[in-house]
Every structure is written in structure tokens, then in C-alpha cells.
Design a protein around this motif. Sequence first.
Motif, PDB file in Angstrom:
ATOM      1  N   GLY A 108       0.831  -1.199   0.000  1.00  0.00           N
ATOM      2  CA  GLY A 108       0.000   0.000   0.000  1.00  0.00           C
ATOM      3  C   GLY A 108       0.863   1.245   0.000  1.00  0.00           C
ATOM      4  N   VAL A 109       0.237   2.382  -0.252  1.00  0.00           N
ATOM      5  CA  VAL A 109       1.013   3.622  -0.328  1.00  0.00           C
ATOM      6  C   VAL A 109       1.498   4.043   1.060  1.00  0.00           C
ATOM      7  N   ASN A 110       2.470   4.938   1.038  1.00  0.00           N
ATOM      8  CA  ASN A 110       3.053   5.454   2.261  1.00  0.00           C
ATOM      9  C   ASN A 110       2.002   6.042   3.205  1.00  0.00           C
ATOM     10  N   GLY A 111       2.094   5.697   4.460  1.00  0.00           N
ATOM     11  CA  GLY A 111       1.201   6.284   5.448  1.00  0.00           C
ATOM     12  C   GLY A 111      -0.165   5.637   5.536  1.00  0.00           C
ATOM     13  N   SER A 112      -0.408   4.602   4.738  1.00  0.00           N
ATOM     14  CA  SER A 112      -1.740   3.992   4.756  1.00  0.00           C
ATOM     15  C   SER A 112      -1.971   3.151   6.012  1.00  0.00           C
ATOM     16  N   GLY A 113      -0.892   2.708   6.641  1.00  0.00           N
ATOM     17  CA  GLY A 113      -1.037   1.937   7.878  1.00  0.00           C
ATOM     18  C   GLY A 113      -0.475   0.525   7.796  1.00  0.00           C
ATOM     19  N   LYS A 114       0.423   0.273   6.866  1.00  0.00           N
ATOM     20  CA  LYS A 114       0.987  -1.077   6.697  1.00  0.00           C
ATOM     21  C   LYS A 114       1.730  -1.567   7.935  1.00  0.00           C
ATOM     22  N   THR A 115       2.650  -0.743   8.436  1.00  0.00           N
ATOM     23  CA  THR A 115       3.484  -1.172   9.555  1.00  0.00           C
ATOM     24  C   THR A 115       2.625  -1.398  10.803  1.00  0.00           C
ATOM     25  N   THR A 116       1.720  -0.482  11.042  1.00  0.00           N
ATOM     26  CA  THR A 116       0.820  -0.611  12.187  1.00  0.00           C
ATOM     27  C   THR A 116      -0.034  -1.870  12.049  1.00  0.00           C
ATOM     28  N   ALA A 119       1.868  -5.023  12.820  1.00  0.00           N
ATOM     29  CA  ALA A 119       1.991  -5.207  14.269  1.00  0.00           C
ATOM     30  C   ALA A 119       0.676  -5.699  14.877  1.00  0.00           C
ATOM     31  N   LYS A 120      -0.412  -5.108  14.429  1.00  0.00           N
ATOM     32  CA  LYS A 120      -1.732  -5.518  14.947  1.00  0.00           C
ATOM     33  C   LYS A 120      -2.022  -6.984  14.606  1.00  0.00           C
ATOM     34  N   LEU A 121      -1.666  -7.375  13.388  1.00  0.00           N
ATOM     35  CA  LEU A 121      -1.884  -8.764  12.970  1.00  0.00           C
ATOM     36  C   LEU A 121      -1.053  -9.718  13.822  1.00  0.00           C
ATOM     37  N   GLU A 146      13.050   0.702  12.065  1.00  0.00           N
ATOM     38  CA  GLU A 146      13.047   1.047  13.496  1.00  0.00           C
ATOM     39  C   GLU A 146      11.628   1.052  14.063  1.00  0.00           C
ATOM     40  N   GLN A 147      10.721   1.599  13.294  1.00  0.00           N
ATOM     41  CA  GLN A 147       9.317   1.648  13.728  1.00  0.00           C
ATOM     42  C   GLN A 147       8.769   0.226  13.913  1.00  0.00           C
ATOM     43  N   LEU A 148       9.107  -0.633  12.978  1.00  0.00           N
ATOM     44  CA  LEU A 148       8.646  -2.022  13.066  1.00  0.00           C
ATOM     45  C   LEU A 148       9.297  -2.731  14.256  1.00  0.00           C
ATOM     46  N   LEU A 253      -8.886  -1.912   5.477  1.00  0.00           N
ATOM     47  CA  LEU A 253      -9.324  -0.520   5.430  1.00  0.00           C
ATOM     48  C   LEU A 253      -9.019   0.113   6.787  1.00  0.00           C
ATOM     49  N   THR A 254      -8.043   1.028   6.792  1.00  0.00           N
ATOM     50  CA  THR A 254      -7.600   1.601   8.074  1.00  0.00           C
ATOM     51  C   THR A 254      -8.205   2.978   8.331  1.00  0.00           C
ATOM     52  N   LYS A 255      -7.988   3.456   9.533  1.00  0.00           N
ATOM     53  CA  LYS A 255      -8.359   4.820   9.953  1.00  0.00           C
ATOM     54  C   LYS A 255      -9.852   5.103   9.760  1.00  0.00           C
ATOM     55  N   LEU A 256     -10.642   4.059   9.929  1.00  0.00           N
ATOM     56  CA  LEU A 256     -12.090   4.287   9.823  1.00  0.00           C
ATOM     57  C   LEU A 256     -12.544   5.203  10.934  1.00  0.00           C
ATOM     58  N   ASP A 257     -11.872   5.092  12.085  1.00  0.00           N
ATOM     59  CA  ASP A 257     -12.149   6.026  13.166  1.00  0.00           C
ATOM     60  C   ASP A 257     -11.797   7.414  12.644  1.00  0.00           C
ATOM     61  N   GLY A 258     -12.801   8.264  12.640  1.00  0.00           N
ATOM     62  CA  GLY A 258     -12.514   9.622  12.187  1.00  0.00           C
ATOM     63  C   GLY A 258     -12.725   9.846  10.708  1.00  0.00           C
ATOM     64  N   VAL A 279     -10.611  -4.285   9.241  1.00  0.00           N
ATOM     65  CA  VAL A 279     -10.732  -2.830   9.330  1.00  0.00           C
ATOM     66  C   VAL A 279      -9.937  -2.319  10.529  1.00  0.00           C
ATOM     67  N   GLY A 280      -9.285  -1.193  10.319  1.00  0.00           N
ATOM     68  CA  GLY A 280      -8.530  -0.544  11.387  1.00  0.00           C
ATOM     69  C   GLY A 280      -9.383   0.546  12.005  1.00  0.00           C
ATOM     70  N   VAL A 281      -9.540   0.485  13.318  1.00  0.00           N
ATOM     71  CA  VAL A 281     -10.421   1.447  13.983  1.00  0.00           C
ATOM     72  C   VAL A 281      -9.694   2.227  15.082  1.00  0.00           C
ATOM     73  N   GLY A 282      -8.381   2.324  14.958  1.00  0.00           N
ATOM     74  CA  GLY A 282      -7.614   3.092  15.935  1.00  0.00           C
ATOM     75  C   GLY A 282      -6.149   2.739  15.854  1.00  0.00           C
ATOM     76  N   GLU A 283      -5.349   3.404  16.689  1.00  0.00           N
ATOM     77  CA  GLU A 283      -3.903   3.214  16.628  1.00  0.00           C
ATOM     78  C   GLU A 283      -3.390   2.124  17.559  1.00  0.00           C
ATOM     79  N   GLY A 284      -4.270   1.596  18.394  1.00  0.00           N
ATOM     80  CA  GLY A 284      -3.851   0.579  19.356  1.00  0.00           C
ATOM     81  C   GLY A 284      -3.729  -0.802  18.730  1.00  0.00           C
TER      82      GLY A 284
HETATM   83  N1  GDP Z   1      -6.584   6.471  13.785  1.00  0.00           N
HETATM   84  C1  GDP Z   1      -5.938   5.489  13.169  1.00  0.00           C
HETATM   85  N2  GDP Z   1      -4.655   5.635  12.844  1.00  0.00           N
HETATM   86  C2  GDP Z   1      -4.033   4.617  12.205  1.00  0.00           C
HETATM   87  C3  GDP Z   1      -4.699   3.396  11.890  1.00  0.00           C
HETATM   88  N3  GDP Z   1      -3.803   2.605  11.247  1.00  0.00           N
HETATM   89  C4  GDP Z   1      -2.645   3.302  11.189  1.00  0.00           C
HETATM   90  N4  GDP Z   1      -2.776   4.508  11.761  1.00  0.00           N
HETATM   91  C5  GDP Z   1      -1.757   5.591  11.879  1.00  0.00           C
HETATM   92  O1  GDP Z   1      -1.354   6.006  10.595  1.00  0.00           O
HETATM   93  C6  GDP Z   1      -0.010   6.431  10.597  1.00  0.00           C
HETATM   94  C7  GDP Z   1       0.762   5.722   9.486  1.00  0.00           C
HETATM   95  O2  GDP Z   1       0.808   4.335   9.778  1.00  0.00           O
HETATM   96  P1  GDP Z   1       1.980   3.389   9.310  1.00  0.00           P
HETATM   97  O3  GDP Z   1       1.655   2.036   9.805  1.00  0.00           O
HETATM   98  O4  GDP Z   1       3.305   3.955   9.681  1.00  0.00           O
HETATM   99  O5  GDP Z   1       1.806   3.466   7.725  1.00  0.00           O
HETATM  100  P2  GDP Z   1       2.727   2.861   6.564  1.00  0.00           P
HETATM  101  O6  GDP Z   1       3.525   3.998   6.020  1.00  0.00           O
HETATM  102  O7  GDP Z   1       1.780   2.332   5.541  1.00  0.00           O
HETATM  103  O8  GDP Z   1       3.551   1.796   7.173  1.00  0.00           O
HETATM  104  C8  GDP Z   1       0.520   6.126  11.993  1.00  0.00           C
HETATM  105  O9  GDP Z   1       0.518   7.311  12.741  1.00  0.00           O
HETATM  106  C9  GDP Z   1      -0.499   5.138  12.552  1.00  0.00           C
HETATM  107  O10 GDP Z   1      -0.601   5.211  13.962  1.00  0.00           O
HETATM  108  C10 GDP Z   1      -6.091   3.264  12.252  1.00  0.00           C
HETATM  109  O11 GDP Z   1      -6.775   2.280  11.984  1.00  0.00           O
HETATM  110  N5  GDP Z   1      -6.649   4.346  12.885  1.00  0.00           N
END
Ligand code: GDP
Length: 309
Positions: A108-116, A119-121, A146-148, A253-258, A279-284
Motif C-alpha cells: 500500500g502507499v506510504n502512510g496507509s497503515g501497513k506497519t501498524t 503489528a496488529k496482525l 526502526e518503527q517495526l 481498510l484503516t483509519k475508519l475512526d474519524g 478494518v482498522g479502527v484506531g492506533e492501538g
Molecule cells: N486512527 C488510526 N490511525 C491509524 C490506523 N492505522 C494506522 N494509523 C496511523 O497512521 C499512521 C501511518 O501508519 P503506518 O503504519 O506507519 O503506515 P505505513 O507507512 O503504511 O507503514 C501512523 O501514525 C499510525 O498510527 C487506524 O486504523 N486508525
Amino acid sequence: MGLFEKLKASLSKTSAFLREGIDRALRPGAIGPESFEEIEALLIQVDVGVKAAGEIVEEVKERLKREKIQDPGRLVSLIEEKVAAILSTTSKPLRVSDSPPTVYLLVGVNGSGKTTTAAKLAYRWTSQGKTAIAAACDTFRAAAAEQLEVWSRRVGMEIIKHQEGSDPAAVAFDAAHAALARRKDLLVVDTAGRLHTKKNLMEELRKVVRVIAREIPGAPHEILLVIDGTTGQNGLIQARVFTEAVGVTGVVLTKLDGSAKGGIAVAIAGELGLPIKLVGVGEGLDDLKDFDPAGFAKALFAGDRSDQV
Ligand SMILES: Nc1nc2c(ncn2[C@@H]2O[C@H](COP(=O)(O)OP(=O)(O)O)[C@@H](O)[C@H]2O)c(=O)[nH]1
Ligand SMILES: [Mg+2]
């Protein structure tokens, strides 16, 4: 908070907008052709997509005519049912391999939430007493590994990483071997989202997939495209590019929260035919949920009223 409650809270921006508009369009005594034009426009605004929005409205109009429905609540239920039906057509659970390791590749593109998401998986598995290992295939920036690594410590998984700028396929190779040798249950492969050119990125991803498939028969078991749920229709364009390059098997599908654009799930299923798996519903770590079409549809039209639960 229960699973549905969490989803409902996450989709509250989208659903408040939808319900307010739909309730206005279907106010008693005013149900007519314009009502449906309004509803179609509302659905498009939350990124359901032109095609799916048209289909939903057509079907509801048909049923209204055939069954002479006048109750607005019943009409909302029909819309919700149709959305659930579209989401169900592609719905599939996450694959788990009979012979470990199960391998999930995240793209996925940068910032989409891959690394997070990686970790969640992994957390899902380690919190059930299973073992996990991560491949830091985003070698584009040192900060990515480092983030991972930080996540890995929290989750309790091992991580395989190389130096910044090294070949991601080499990391994948080492990680596949480590996963096999150490009998890990899960291997999560985190990848880069940005390179100098899109062509490079796609070639690199294909190479990572090839290496994994060669080293671990049947792997990767999922190639998950991570889409930021706040980016709307842009997500569809990304999905097409990644699907053509590496054959995506499902969407996270991430960041549905908000997000006020939660309808994108319908476009992903209806227009791309891709199953949404999570679905991703938060940063935890616990904020990753299995995708449930009926629950999602219900949450999408729940509005922000507590009597809708
Ligand atoms: N609110 C919210 N933030 C998320 C979610 N998934 C990822 N993030 C945030 O999105 C930002 C980018 O995530 P990251 O995993 O680094 O994206 P990557 O560049 O695709 O690896 C980070 O600040 C995460 O905490 C989610 O489901 N909800
Ligand atoms: Mg990353």
C-alpha cells in the motif's frame, strides 16, 4: 466497548452525515423521486461510488413501488440490506495456512497503515500464544525498520531487518528461512510504499512475492492492500495499481475512526470486487477487526443516535 459499538463509533462521522441526509430526504409526506436523487448524492458523497450508489437506489425504488412501502425506517433498512449484500458478495475470511508459517504480505502507499497493521496482525497471534516474526522489507528509510522494531518488542515477535537501502527481496528471503527454521506460526512482511518511481516499487514487490512463494510453498497466503479509509476515491486508484502489479487478495481498510468517507468499503467491494478482510479502527494493537458485511452496513446507517443500536 463491544465489537459493533467500536465499529459504530468509528463510522459515526459517516453515518451521522448519511442518516441526517436520508431522514431529511425521506421525511413523511415527501417521499418521491427527488428523495432518491438526494439519497444517491449522499451515498456518492461518502464515497460509495457512482455505480454502487445507482444500484442501491434503483433497487430500493423498485421495492418501494412493488411493495408500496411508505415507512421511512423500512426504506433505510432496505438501503442497509442492499449495502450488506454488495459487501457480502466479495467477503472472505483471512486465510490461515494448515502448515505454518502463515505468511501475510502488506502492501500500500506510504502512510496507509501497513506497519501498524503488521503489528496488529502479529499481536492477534502472539496474544493467543502463537509465535510471529516480521520481515522489515521497507528498506527505503531506516526509520521504517526502526518503527517495526519498536512494535515487535511490544508485540513479542522477532524481526528480520537489513541495512537501509538493501534489497527487500533479500530481507524476505532471510525472513522466510528464519520463519521455517524457527517454526514460527506467522510471518508478516512489511513493505515500502514509496520509491523513486512507481515502476520500481511494483517490480520490487513482485520480486518479494516471488521469493516468498519459492521459499515457502503456498505463501504468501494473503497479499493485503492497506487502504487509508479517509482518502476516499483515491484508494480505488491505488487498489487498481497494486492489484495489477501483485494480485491483491484482500483489503485492510484503516483509519475508519474519524473517517467521513466510510462508504469507500462499498466501492472497494462493488467496483473492484476485492474482499475487505480487516478494518482498522484506531492506533492501538487491539484496533484491528475482522470485516463483517452486515455489521458494517448496520454501523454505516446507525446515525449517532443511541436508539439505533
Ligand atoms: N486512527 C488510526 N490511525 C491509524 C490506523 N492505522 C494506522 N494509523 C496511523 O497512521 C499512521 C501511518 O501508519 P503506518 O503504519 O506507519 O503506515 P505505513 O507507512 O503504511 O507503514 C501512523 O501514525 C499510525 O498510527 C487506524 O486504523 N486508525
Ligand atoms: Mg511503514
